[in-house]
Design a protein around this motif. Structure first.
Motif, PDB file in Angstrom:
ATOM      1  N   UNK A   1       0.975  -1.134   0.128  1.00 17.31           N
ATOM      2  CA  UNK A   1      -0.055   0.014   0.058  1.00 17.31           C
ATOM      3  C   UNK A   1       0.898   1.302  -0.208  1.00 17.31           C
ATOM      4  N   UNK A   2       1.789   1.201   0.882  1.00 17.36           N
ATOM      5  CA  UNK A   2       2.722   2.436   0.907  1.00 17.36           C
ATOM      6  C   UNK A   2       3.697   2.578  -0.433  1.00 17.36           C
ATOM      7  N   UNK A   3       3.719   1.447  -1.065  1.00 16.10           N
ATOM      8  CA  UNK A   3       4.453   1.685  -2.546  1.00 16.10           C
ATOM      9  C   UNK A   3       3.641   2.291  -3.508  1.00 16.10           C
ATOM     10  N   UNK A   4       2.376   1.964  -3.406  1.00 18.09           N
ATOM     11  CA  UNK A   4       1.217   2.481  -4.190  1.00 18.09           C
ATOM     12  C   UNK A   4       1.079   4.127  -3.864  1.00 18.09           C
ATOM     13  N   UNK A   5       1.204   4.485  -2.804  1.00 18.06           N
ATOM     14  CA  UNK A   5       0.790   5.859  -2.222  1.00 18.06           C
ATOM     15  C   UNK A   5       2.150   6.771  -2.702  1.00 18.06           C
ATOM     16  N   UNK A   6       3.327   5.959  -2.844  1.00 17.63           N
ATOM     17  CA  UNK A   6       4.446   6.807  -3.084  1.00 17.63           C
ATOM     18  C   UNK A   6       4.507   7.545  -4.628  1.00 17.63           C
ATOM     19  N   UNK A   7       3.636   6.960  -5.421  1.00 16.87           N
ATOM     20  CA  UNK A   7       3.661   7.564  -6.804  1.00 16.87           C
ATOM     21  C   UNK A   7       3.063   8.888  -6.724  1.00 16.87           C
ATOM     22  N   UNK A   8       2.073   9.160  -5.662  1.00 17.12           N
ATOM     23  CA  UNK A   8       1.332  10.578  -5.687  1.00 17.12           C
ATOM     24  C   UNK A   8       1.775  11.412  -4.278  1.00 17.12           C
ATOM     25  N   UNK A   9       2.261  10.662  -3.343  1.00 17.01           N
ATOM     26  CA  UNK A   9       2.691  11.325  -1.868  1.00 17.01           C
ATOM     27  C   UNK A   9       4.014  11.110  -1.765  1.00 17.01           C
TER      28      UNK A   9
ATOM     29  N   UNK B   1     -11.747  15.801  -1.792  1.00 20.53           N
ATOM     30  CA  UNK B   1     -11.892  15.127  -3.235  1.00 20.53           C
ATOM     31  C   UNK B   1     -10.543  14.563  -3.719  1.00 20.53           C
ATOM     32  N   UNK B   2      -9.379  15.371  -3.198  1.00 18.89           N
ATOM     33  CA  UNK B   2      -8.085  14.759  -3.449  1.00 18.89           C
ATOM     34  C   UNK B   2      -7.763  13.275  -2.741  1.00 18.89           C
ATOM     35  N   UNK B   3      -8.106  13.272  -1.453  1.00 16.37           N
ATOM     36  CA  UNK B   3      -8.005  11.866  -0.998  1.00 16.37           C
ATOM     37  C   UNK B   3      -8.904  10.949  -1.623  1.00 16.37           C
ATOM     38  N   UNK B   4     -10.155  11.141  -2.067  1.00 16.76           N
ATOM     39  CA  UNK B   4     -10.962  10.222  -2.812  1.00 16.76           C
ATOM     40  C   UNK B   4     -10.317   9.920  -4.215  1.00 16.76           C
ATOM     41  N   UNK B   5     -10.006  11.009  -4.952  1.00 15.81           N
ATOM     42  CA  UNK B   5      -9.586  10.600  -6.268  1.00 15.81           C
ATOM     43  C   UNK B   5      -8.048   9.832  -6.575  1.00 15.81           C
ATOM     44  N   UNK B   6      -7.087  10.171  -5.407  1.00 13.89           N
ATOM     45  CA  UNK B   6      -5.856   9.814  -5.480  1.00 13.89           C
ATOM     46  C   UNK B   6      -5.705   8.292  -4.458  1.00 13.89           C
ATOM     47  N   UNK B   7      -6.565   8.280  -3.412  1.00 11.89           N
ATOM     48  CA  UNK B   7      -6.307   7.009  -2.666  1.00 11.89           C
ATOM     49  C   UNK B   7      -7.511   6.377  -2.418  1.00 11.89           C
ATOM     50  N   UNK B   8      -8.601   6.779  -1.998  1.00 12.22           N
ATOM     51  CA  UNK B   8      -9.862   5.737  -1.571  1.00 12.22           C
ATOM     52  C   UNK B   8     -10.473   5.166  -2.748  1.00 12.22           C
ATOM     53  N   UNK B   9     -10.674   5.835  -4.029  1.00 16.73           N
ATOM     54  CA  UNK B   9     -11.224   5.363  -5.149  1.00 16.73           C
ATOM     55  C   UNK B   9     -10.194   4.443  -5.800  1.00 16.73           C
ATOM     56  N   UNK B  10      -9.234   4.914  -6.489  1.00 18.19           N
ATOM     57  CA  UNK B  10      -8.250   4.277  -7.111  1.00 18.19           C
ATOM     58  C   UNK B  10      -7.392   2.972  -6.485  1.00 18.19           C
ATOM     59  N   UNK B  11      -6.990   3.163  -5.403  1.00 24.81           N
ATOM     60  CA  UNK B  11      -6.042   2.271  -4.553  1.00 24.81           C
ATOM     61  C   UNK B  11      -7.013   1.433  -3.609  1.00 24.81           C
ATOM     62  N   UNK B  12      -7.917   1.835  -2.981  1.00 18.97           N
ATOM     63  CA  UNK B  12      -8.530   1.221  -1.913  1.00 18.97           C
ATOM     64  C   UNK B  12      -9.936   0.663  -2.532  1.00 18.97           C
TER      65      UNK B  12
END
Length: 411
Positions: free
Chosen positions: A268-276, A324-335
């Motif tokens: 999960x952290x590796x997925x986040x690293x692309x955007x954060x 909206x940022x949290x939704x579009x970058x993490x909640x929807x595409x990753x989780x």
């Protein structure tokens, strides 16, 4: 320009107002709710929980009819009385950390339809229809729509002059909140306040989107049945509480998710690293301090997440909103959370100690990951509304929270 009207409120008598006034029933746990219903016969909760009298949980249209019956009983027993003169009602709420002054009035369905009254949240048609049926059956509106307007020195001076007078009500509830209400029935003052609001271009709904939408739906229904419709009937207006934007307080909602959509914490952290840009915080509980910056609690650790702006496009006011940022970058595409309202994998929390509660909920295994945000500002709310856009659900928790039963608007 905004239309406001005085009305003849149904109100508790002075000796009973502190017993009548209640929070929304959703804010009580079951034990507290039952205790109030058992020992306080004057509580407004008896009206909106009419089944208590019969020791039954009554729902649907049967409940609506019983709400009307309990309301009529409060009138018959003179717990409620109606004012003889149309008035505005100033209402001040004060507690140790917060104070606000606004007023109850009737606002126009026409203004709502013409976008003089602007919204920033979507409503659900099913809830609109249900509440419109409720209003039509019970015949009154006891839950005002909270609206805000741009600070205006003349309006502020007028209201402050009125509160130098002796209030109709002055009482403190058990949560240590003081409540004061003044009746403004002087015709010159009413006309002046109406004139000043006639120069206000926009009112913004802060809380009560479903209530206003349902009132609009009911007005259309009653208009179609009234061959002598004039536009001045009570159903063409709905009760609102108007407050300057400087006197509302906006808090954030945290987000908590039950699983990582099949990933391990490291994946999960590796997925986040692309955007954060991710930093582990070793200094205890960590709260974000600015926009586009989130706190995350995962696997016993707090992290700070800083948005990589080069990989996220700001295209409109909604795209700049943190929820909206949290939704579009993490909640929807990753989780994999598509429906923020109904997905059982996500929950929301607010309050002074909610970051600690979020940590405890994750540590005990109820959730796997949590996110904390900074509060959204009034300017962001206005920008969203002005652009005709809507926020993700649970973007704001707004105070003041008004007591029910202080003023009632009959339809």
């Amino acid at each position: 320009m905004a239309i406001i009207k005085p009305f003849k409120a149904i109100r508790p008598t002075k000796d009973k107002v502190s017993f009548v006034a209640s929070k929304s029933y959703e804010e009580y746990d079951l034990q507290e709710l039952n205790s109030i219903l058992e020992y306080n016969p004057f509580s407004f909760l008896h009206i909106i929980n009419p089944g208590f009298k019969f020791h039954k949980n009554i729902l649907g249209k049967e409940r609506f009819k019983l709400v009307h019956n309990r309301y009529m009983e409060f009138l018959e027993d003179t717990i409620f009385v109606q004012d003889e003169i149309p008035s505005f009602y100033l209402y001040q709420i004060s507690k140790s950390s917060f104070s606000s002054l606004g007023f109850f009035c009737a606002t126009s369905i026409r203004d709502y339809k013409k976008d003089v009254i602007k919204k920033h949240e979507d409503t659900l048609e099913k809830r609109e229809v249900l509440f419109a049926d409720y209003l039509n059956t019970v015949g009154f509106n006891a839950e005002p729509v909270l609206m805000t307007y741009k600070d205006n020195d003349e309006i502020s001076t007028l209201l402050k002059n009125e509160v130098t007078k002796k209030p109709e009500y002055d009482f403190t509830t058990t949560d240590r909140v003081n409540h004061k209400l003044w009746k403004v029935s002087d015709s010159n003052t009413i006309e002046r306040l109406q004139r000043l609001f006639g120069e206000v271009k926009t009112l913004y709904i802060a809380d009560g989107h479903h209530r206003s939408a349902s009132s609009c739906l009911l007005a259309e229904k009653l208009k179609s049945k009234n061959n002598e419709h004039t536009g001045e009937e009570a159903y063409n207006f709905f009760m609102s509480y108007l407050i300057p934007e400087s006197e509302i307080k906006i808090y954030e909602f945290n987000r908590m998710v039950k699983d990582l959509n099949g990933m391990s914490p490291d994946e999960f952290l590796i997925q986040l690293d692309a955007l954060y840009r991710i930093e582990k915080r070793n200094d205890g509980i960590y709260k974000p301090t600015k926009k586009h910056h989130f706190s995350m609690y995962l696997d016993g650790e707090f992290y700070s997440l800083y948005l990589r702006k080069k990989v996220y496009a700001f295209t409109d006011p909604l795209s700049e909103l943190d929820t909206q940022i949290l939704y579009k970058t993490i909640l929807e595409p990753i989780l994999g959370i598509q429906d923020l309202r109904n997905d059982k994998r996500i929950a929301y929390g607010y309050g002074k100690y909610n970051l600690i509660k979020m940590k405890d909920s994750i540590d005990c295994g109820d959730f796997v990951v949590g996110f904390s945000l900074v509060p959204i500002t009034i300017n962001e709310i206005k920008a969203i509304a002005d652009a005709g856009l809507v926020m993700p659900p649970k973007s704001t928790y707004i105070e003041p929270k008004l007591r029910s039963g202080l003023t009632i608007y009959e339809l």
